[in-house]
Motif scaffolding. Structure first.
Motif, PDB file in Angstrom:
ATOM      1  N   LEU A  30       0.831  -1.210   0.000  1.00  0.00           N
ATOM      2  CA  LEU A  30       0.000   0.000   0.000  1.00  0.00           C
ATOM      3  C   LEU A  30       0.866   1.260   0.000  1.00  0.00           C
ATOM      4  CD1 LEU A  30      -2.791  -1.103   2.460  1.00  0.00           C
ATOM      5  CD2 LEU A  30      -3.184  -0.248   0.145  1.00  0.00           C
ATOM      6  N   LEU A  31       1.908   1.271   0.812  1.00  0.00           N
ATOM      7  CA  LEU A  31       2.812   2.428   0.832  1.00  0.00           C
ATOM      8  C   LEU A  31       3.522   2.595  -0.511  1.00  0.00           C
ATOM      9  CD1 LEU A  31       4.350   2.092   4.397  1.00  0.00           C
ATOM     10  CD2 LEU A  31       2.737   3.827   3.595  1.00  0.00           C
ATOM     11  N   ASN A  32       3.933   1.494  -1.114  1.00  0.00           N
ATOM     12  CA  ASN A  32       4.564   1.543  -2.424  1.00  0.00           C
ATOM     13  C   ASN A  32       3.610   2.156  -3.453  1.00  0.00           C
ATOM     14  OD1 ASN A  32       6.417   0.890  -4.594  1.00  0.00           O
ATOM     15  ND2 ASN A  32       5.112  -0.871  -5.031  1.00  0.00           N
ATOM     16  N   THR A  33       2.368   1.732  -3.424  1.00  0.00           N
ATOM     17  CA  THR A  33       1.372   2.265  -4.350  1.00  0.00           C
ATOM     18  C   THR A  33       1.160   3.764  -4.120  1.00  0.00           C
ATOM     19  OG1 THR A  33       0.287   0.123  -4.468  1.00  0.00           O
ATOM     20  CG2 THR A  33      -1.014   2.035  -5.137  1.00  0.00           C
ATOM     21  N   ILE A  52       3.322   5.889  -2.900  1.00  0.00           N
ATOM     22  CA  ILE A  52       4.516   6.590  -3.396  1.00  0.00           C
ATOM     23  C   ILE A  52       4.480   6.690  -4.914  1.00  0.00           C
ATOM     24  CG2 ILE A  52       7.030   6.373  -3.655  1.00  0.00           C
ATOM     25  CD1 ILE A  52       6.999   5.297  -0.709  1.00  0.00           C
ATOM     26  N   GLU A  53       4.065   5.621  -5.589  1.00  0.00           N
ATOM     27  CA  GLU A  53       3.962   5.666  -7.050  1.00  0.00           C
ATOM     28  C   GLU A  53       2.963   6.733  -7.504  1.00  0.00           C
ATOM     29  OE1 GLU A  53       2.991   1.715  -8.312  1.00  0.00           O
ATOM     30  OE2 GLU A  53       5.063   1.022  -8.130  1.00  0.00           O
ATOM     31  N   TYR A  54       1.810   6.795  -6.844  1.00  0.00           N
ATOM     32  CA  TYR A  54       0.814   7.814  -7.193  1.00  0.00           C
ATOM     33  C   TYR A  54       1.368   9.219  -6.966  1.00  0.00           C
ATOM     34  CZ  TYR A  54      -3.242   4.861  -8.115  1.00  0.00           C
ATOM     35  OH  TYR A  54      -4.113   3.973  -8.666  1.00  0.00           O
ATOM     36  N   LEU A  55       2.038   9.424  -5.843  1.00  0.00           N
ATOM     37  CA  LEU A  55       2.617  10.738  -5.574  1.00  0.00           C
ATOM     38  C   LEU A  55       3.680  11.105  -6.606  1.00  0.00           C
ATOM     39  CD1 LEU A  55       2.891  10.743  -1.689  1.00  0.00           C
ATOM     40  CD2 LEU A  55       1.459  12.239  -3.102  1.00  0.00           C
ATOM     41  N   ASP A 110      11.813   3.025  -7.291  1.00  0.00           N
ATOM     42  CA  ASP A 110      12.629   1.825  -7.120  1.00  0.00           C
ATOM     43  C   ASP A 110      12.849   1.506  -5.643  1.00  0.00           C
ATOM     44  OD1 ASP A 110      12.755   1.669  -9.866  1.00  0.00           O
ATOM     45  OD2 ASP A 110      14.877   2.260 -10.010  1.00  0.00           O
ATOM     46  N   MET A 111      13.045   2.523  -4.835  1.00  0.00           N
ATOM     47  CA  MET A 111      13.239   2.308  -3.403  1.00  0.00           C
ATOM     48  C   MET A 111      11.986   1.721  -2.751  1.00  0.00           C
ATOM     49  SD  MET A 111      15.252   5.696  -2.223  1.00  0.00           S
ATOM     50  CE  MET A 111      16.992   5.893  -2.468  1.00  0.00           C
ATOM     51  N   ALA A 112      10.830   2.243  -3.129  1.00  0.00           N
ATOM     52  CA  ALA A 112       9.573   1.718  -2.581  1.00  0.00           C
ATOM     53  C   ALA A 112       9.358   0.275  -3.024  1.00  0.00           C
ATOM     54  CB  ALA A 112       8.406   2.607  -3.011  1.00  0.00           C
ATOM     55  N   ALA A 113       9.673  -0.022  -4.277  1.00  0.00           N
ATOM     56  CA  ALA A 113       9.550  -1.401  -4.767  1.00  0.00           C
ATOM     57  C   ALA A 113      10.526  -2.312  -4.027  1.00  0.00           C
ATOM     58  CB  ALA A 113       9.799  -1.446  -6.268  1.00  0.00           C
ATOM     59  N   ALA A 114      11.721  -1.821  -3.744  1.00  0.00           N
ATOM     60  CA  ALA A 114      12.706  -2.612  -3.003  1.00  0.00           C
ATOM     61  C   ALA A 114      12.202  -2.913  -1.590  1.00  0.00           C
ATOM     62  CB  ALA A 114      14.044  -1.868  -2.949  1.00  0.00           C
ATOM     63  N   SER A 116       8.717  -8.911   1.503  1.00  0.00           N
ATOM     64  CA  SER A 116       8.186 -10.150   0.926  1.00  0.00           C
ATOM     65  C   SER A 116       9.173 -11.301   1.095  1.00  0.00           C
ATOM     66  CB  SER A 116       7.872  -9.958  -0.556  1.00  0.00           C
ATOM     67  OG  SER A 116       6.855  -9.008  -0.719  1.00  0.00           O
ATOM     68  N   MET A 117      10.452 -11.036   0.900  1.00  0.00           N
ATOM     69  CA  MET A 117      11.463 -12.080   1.078  1.00  0.00           C
ATOM     70  C   MET A 117      11.525 -12.531   2.539  1.00  0.00           C
ATOM     71  SD  MET A 117      14.408 -10.685  -1.586  1.00  0.00           S
ATOM     72  CE  MET A 117      15.696 -11.141  -0.497  1.00  0.00           C
ATOM     73  N   GLY A 118      11.434 -11.586   3.453  1.00  0.00           N
ATOM     74  CA  GLY A 118      11.408 -11.945   4.871  1.00  0.00           C
ATOM     75  C   GLY A 118      10.178 -12.760   5.219  1.00  0.00           C
TER      76      GLY A 118
END
Length: 126
Positions: A72-75, A77-80, A100-104, A110-112
């Motif tokens: 949700l935070l990544n989304t 950030i993308e919208y902003l 890219d940072m938000a996607a990372a 997800s890996m954790g």
């Protein structure tokens, strides 16, 4: 109607309604969020099937919620980034780093979560 800064049942209801609208918008528009939700449903069903302990349930639920929260935070950030890019007439490269940072961040969480899931579920299946 409450003024800004006041707390009351209506302002609390408005906050929940806004959060639900944000979640709904994300589910309608973001394929990754729909994938995370489907994965969560499958993981919860597997947890029920193998009868997880309360501690295991807590860890699985925490991981699922963390992944969806970061998505949700990544989304957001993308919208902003889209808004800023359009308002300032920037090219895509100007907003690539925060995207890219938000996607990372989503990838790391997800890996954790996947690692926790493997630690919990693998012994139950083998």
């Amino acid at each position: 109607m409450t003024k800004k800064g006041q707390v009351g049942p209506f302002s609390l209801f408005k906050s929940f309604r806004a959060a639900a609208a944000g979640l709904g918008q994300t589910l309608r528009t973001e394929q990754n969020m729909r994938f995370h939700l489907l994965a969560t449903v499958i993981i919860l069903a597997c947890g029920w099937w193998v009868q997880l302990s309360p501690v295991e349930w807590s860890l699985i639920i925490l991981c699922c919620v963390a992944v969806m929260g970061v998505e949700l935070l990544n989304t957001a950030i993308e919208y902003l980034c889209d808004i800023v890019r359009d308002k300032m007439r920037l090219n895509y490269q100007a907003t690539k780093i925060p995207r890219d940072m938000a996607a990372a961040a989503v990838l790391i969480v997800s890996m954790g979560a996947a690692a926790v899931g493997l630690i919990i579920f693998l012994p139950k299946f083998f």
